[in-house]
Each structure stands twice: as structure tokens, then as C-alpha cells.
Design a protein around this motif. Structure first.
Motif, PDB file in Angstrom:
ATOM      1  N   LEU A 188       0.922  -1.240  -0.098  1.00 58.28           N
ATOM      2  CA  LEU A 188      -0.076   0.098   0.184  1.00 58.28           C
ATOM      3  C   LEU A 188       0.799   1.213   0.044  1.00 58.28           C
ATOM      4  CD1 LEU A 188      -2.635  -1.022   2.386  1.00 58.28           C
ATOM      5  CD2 LEU A 188      -3.105  -0.537   0.221  1.00 58.28           C
ATOM      6  N   ALA A 189       2.037   1.148   0.770  1.00 61.07           N
ATOM      7  CA  ALA A 189       2.831   2.391   0.994  1.00 61.07           C
ATOM      8  C   ALA A 189       3.446   2.789  -0.412  1.00 61.07           C
ATOM      9  CB  ALA A 189       3.867   2.057   2.042  1.00 61.07           C
ATOM     10  N   LEU A 190       4.078   1.973  -1.164  1.00 63.67           N
ATOM     11  CA  LEU A 190       4.825   2.106  -2.307  1.00 63.67           C
ATOM     12  C   LEU A 190       4.234   3.144  -3.209  1.00 63.67           C
ATOM     13  CD1 LEU A 190       6.840  -1.106  -3.154  1.00 63.67           C
ATOM     14  CD2 LEU A 190       7.614   1.045  -1.989  1.00 63.67           C
ATOM     15  N   PRO A 191       3.153   2.911  -3.838  1.00 61.29           N
ATOM     16  CA  PRO A 191       2.296   3.911  -4.796  1.00 61.29           C
ATOM     17  C   PRO A 191       2.078   5.095  -4.032  1.00 61.29           C
ATOM     18  CG  PRO A 191       1.495   1.557  -4.998  1.00 61.29           C
ATOM     19  CD  PRO A 191       2.193   1.541  -3.635  1.00 61.29           C
ATOM     20  N   ALA A 248      -6.974   8.619   4.531  1.00 66.24           N
ATOM     21  CA  ALA A 248      -8.624   8.201   4.194  1.00 66.24           C
ATOM     22  C   ALA A 248      -8.547   7.238   3.190  1.00 66.24           C
ATOM     23  CB  ALA A 248      -9.105   9.635   3.851  1.00 66.24           C
ATOM     24  N   PHE A 249      -7.580   7.151   2.151  1.00 65.20           N
ATOM     25  CA  PHE A 249      -7.607   6.095   1.264  1.00 65.20           C
ATOM     26  C   PHE A 249      -6.852   4.896   1.806  1.00 65.20           C
ATOM     27  CE2 PHE A 249      -4.991   3.824  -1.656  1.00 65.20           C
ATOM     28  CZ  PHE A 249      -5.841   3.142  -2.631  1.00 65.20           C
ATOM     29  N   THR A 254      -8.833  -0.312   0.912  1.00 63.49           N
ATOM     30  CA  THR A 254      -7.795  -1.399   1.164  1.00 63.49           C
ATOM     31  C   THR A 254      -8.411  -3.013   0.717  1.00 63.49           C
ATOM     32  OG1 THR A 254      -8.076  -1.688   3.461  1.00 63.49           O
ATOM     33  CG2 THR A 254      -6.423  -0.579   2.715  1.00 63.49           C
ATOM     34  N   ILE A 255      -9.577  -2.860   0.090  1.00 62.45           N
ATOM     35  CA  ILE A 255     -10.524  -3.935  -0.224  1.00 62.45           C
ATOM     36  C   ILE A 255      -9.515  -4.953  -0.835  1.00 62.45           C
ATOM     37  CG2 ILE A 255     -12.346  -4.896  -1.353  1.00 62.45           C
ATOM     38  CD1 ILE A 255     -13.997  -2.520  -0.815  1.00 62.45           C
ATOM     39  N   PRO A 264      -8.559  -9.798   7.937  1.00 61.26           N
ATOM     40  CA  PRO A 264      -9.795  -9.382   8.196  1.00 61.26           C
ATOM     41  C   PRO A 264     -10.229  -8.087   8.713  1.00 61.26           C
ATOM     42  CG  PRO A 264      -8.843 -10.635   9.710  1.00 61.26           C
ATOM     43  CD  PRO A 264      -7.815 -10.514   8.832  1.00 61.26           C
ATOM     44  N   GLY A 265     -10.068  -7.120   7.500  1.00 60.02           N
ATOM     45  CA  GLY A 265     -10.379  -5.908   7.899  1.00 60.02           C
ATOM     46  C   GLY A 265     -11.552  -5.184   7.425  1.00 60.02           C
ATOM     47  N   LEU A 266     -11.699  -3.837   7.568  1.00 57.39           N
ATOM     48  CA  LEU A 266     -12.818  -3.171   7.079  1.00 57.39           C
ATOM     49  C   LEU A 266     -13.222  -3.442   5.573  1.00 57.39           C
ATOM     50  CD1 LEU A 266     -12.645   0.187   8.653  1.00 57.39           C
ATOM     51  CD2 LEU A 266     -14.123  -1.825   9.456  1.00 57.39           C
ATOM     52  N   GLY A 267     -12.092  -3.364   4.748  1.00 59.17           N
ATOM     53  CA  GLY A 267     -12.450  -3.510   3.369  1.00 59.17           C
ATOM     54  C   GLY A 267     -13.224  -4.916   3.113  1.00 59.17           C
TER      55      GLY A 267
END
Length: 315
Positions: A188-191, A248-249, A254-255, A264-267
Motif C-alpha cells: 500500500l505504501a509504495l504507490p 483516508a484512502f 484496502t479491499i 479480516p479488515g474493514l475492506g
């Protein structure tokens, strides 16, 4: 400063109320019947009617909206149609995965992007600048799920340093939880780091052309002091804006990554709730994310006022 803060909070509350109405109405017009999804296509009409009454689906739209809003105001987000448990409990379980993942990703992207952006700006037009921004352009263009697959192959399959997916829970220990989140956080961090590096470079270049920077250089001030103490602070406003948007993104978007790493996250919770027509869960998660975005925006605005006190008197 207090008046400025109160004004931002008031705007945030109005935005939250408007957003709640939009979210509720949009989900109301989505086709599908939650009761029919739960009981199946062959359910008896009497059973469907009884379940709709139990779930409150036979009430007028306005009454359901007011009941939903008043419940959220008191901490009652309702009960999930699918899981038969309070929505707030489901969100609490999943946010313990998504929130640390978002924070780690934001920390990594910031730690990468700020030095790269400042380095590139200080060497404008030189090979180092071209290479840095070329790498950032590649990072922007490549989707994070592709990074995720590469990271899984390198560090989980080939080197066997971290697990390829799943989450053991924080009960298994802090290190075990962090290891499970490390690869998705990097993916997630690289882009996001690539985007932030380009914004940092542009903001720094604009500031480095100011008269006070040339004066500081003419006085013989060390380059490091000029860049990090004078130029960076005045270039922080666009950087803070991007950081707020990125948090926020990272929390809400993160789906795909959560499905790639089976987290098992919100996405994943939202994705499953949509497929199961569990509207009360979707509404609860979306409103939590809206409230988070509004809160982050207020914090960013406060950051603006701290970085540039002139903004307090302009608004």
C-alpha cells in the motif's frame, strides 16, 4: 485559534449530517431485499413479511433514517442481518486490523517520500532528480495489488521471511501481528510514496525559488538547514493535504489488498456485507469512514494553521 477550530468542527458536523442522508438514501435505492437474501428465493411470503417487520424494513424511510441516526449518536449502529451481532462490535474487530495497517502504510510512505522529494528538488535537472522522479512515475503507474503479488513471491514464497497471508490476531503477540501486516503495508505504501514524493518535489521547488531562500543561501547558511528547516516547513501545506487524503484512502480503500493477503479488515467486511445485502453493516462502516475523513481533514486544517499562522486570520 479557538474560533478557527470551532468553525472547522461546525463545518465537519454539517458535512457528517449531509453525508449520512446521502449514504442512507443511496443504499435505499440499491436493488435487492435483505430479507429475501437471508431466507432464500423459495421463502414463504409470511416468513418474509415477519422478517421485514423484525428488521424494521416495513417502516417509512424517514422513520428508519431518524432511528438509524439517533442510534449512531448513542453508539448503537444496529445489528448485522448476516452475523446477528452488533455492527459496532464487527467494526471494532475489523478496525483493529485496518487501522494499524493504514498507520504503518502512512508512516512508510512518508518516510520514503519526504527524503526522496527533497533530494530530487535540491538536485533539479540533474541525473539524481531524473532517476528519482522516474522511479516515482513507475510507482504511480503500477497498481498496488501487483506490488503485493511480487512481495508475496519474494519474501513469503522464496525467502520465507514473513507469512503470505492471514492474520493471527493481536493475541498471538505484537510481533506476529506486525509481521502479518508488513507486506500489505509495503504494498500500500509504495504507490502512495510515489505520489507524495512528486508533490513534495513540486512544493519544494516552488519554495526554493523564493527570495528568503536565496538570502539564506547568500548568507552562507548550510544547505541542510535551508532545505529541512526553512524550505520544508513552507512547503508542508500541499504535503499535509496529500497525507490527509492518503490516510483516508489507506483506511477505506484496502479491499483488494485485504483480499490478496486474506486480512479480516474493514475492506473485506464491506465487500462481504455488500454481497450479502447486509445494508446496516455497509451503512455503519461507510459512516465510520466518513467521520474519519472529516476528522482527518479537521486535523489537516489545524496543521495548516500551525505551519502558517496567517491562515487563522484569513478564515
Amino acid at each position: 485559534m479557538l474560533a478557527y477550530l470551532l468553525k472547522r468542527i461546525a463545518i465537519g458536523l454539517v458535512t457528517l449530517i449531509v453525508a449520512s442522508a446521502v449514504v442512507f438514501l443511496v443504499l435505499e435505492i440499491v436493488p435487492g431485499d435483505p430479507a429475501l437474501v437471508m431466507l432464500g428465493m423459495n421463502a414463504e411470503p409470511e416468513a418474509l413479511a415477519a422478517l421485514r417487520e423484525e428488521m424494521g424494513l416495513n417502516q417509512p424511510v424517514l422513520m428508519r433514517y431518524l432511528g438509524w441516526v439517533s442510534g449512531m449518536a448513542t453508539g448503537d449502529f444496529g445489528n448485522s442481518y448476516t452475523y446477528s451481532s452488533p455492527v459496532l462490535e464487527l467494526i471494532g474487530e475489523r478496525v483493529m486490523v485496518s487501522l494499524p495497517l493504514a498507520l504503518i502504510s502512512l508512516f512508510l510512505s512518508t518516510a520514503i517520500a519526504l527524503p526522496v522529494g527533497i533530494f530530487a528538488a535540491s538536485r533539479r535537472g540533474k541525473p539524481a532528480d531524473t532517476i528519482s522522479m522516474g522511479a516515482a512515475q513507475i510507482g504511480v503507474a503500477i497498481p498496488n495489488f501487483w506490488f503485493a503479488l511480487i512481495l508475496i513471491y519474494l519474501f513469503a514464497v522464496w525467502l520465507r521471511l514473513v507469512p503470505a497471508g492471514g492474520f493471527p490476531g493481536w493475541d498471538a503477540g505484537l510481533w506476529a501481528g506486525l509481521k502479518a501486516l508488513l507486506l500489505p503495508a509495503i504494498a500500500l505504501a509504495l504507490p502512495q510514496a510515489a505520489i507524495l514524493a512528486r508533490v513534495t518535489r513540486s512544493a519544494m521547488l516552488e519554495v526554493l525559488g523564493e527570495d528568503y531562500i536565496r538570502t539564506a543561501r547568500a548568507k552562507g547558511m548550510p544547505r541542510r538547514i535551508v532545505l529541512w528547516h526553512h524550505a520544508l516547513r513552507n512547503a508542508l501545506i500541499p504535503v499535509l493535504t496529500i497525507l490527509g487524503l492518503q490516510f483516508a484512502f489507506l483506511l477505506a480503500g484496502t479491499i483488494i489488498i485485504e483480499n490478496v493477503f486474506y486480512l479480516p479488515g474493514l475492506g473485506r467486511l464491506v465487500f462481504q456485507a455488500i454481497t450479502q445485502r447486509d445494508l446496516i453493516v455497509v451503512e455503519g462502516v461507510v459512516m465510520l469512514l466518513v467521520a474519519t475523513v472529516i476528522t482527518v481533514n479537521i486535523l489537516v486544517d489545524i496543521g495548516y494553521a500551525i505551519v502558517d499562522p496567517r491562515l487563522r486570520t484569513r478564515r
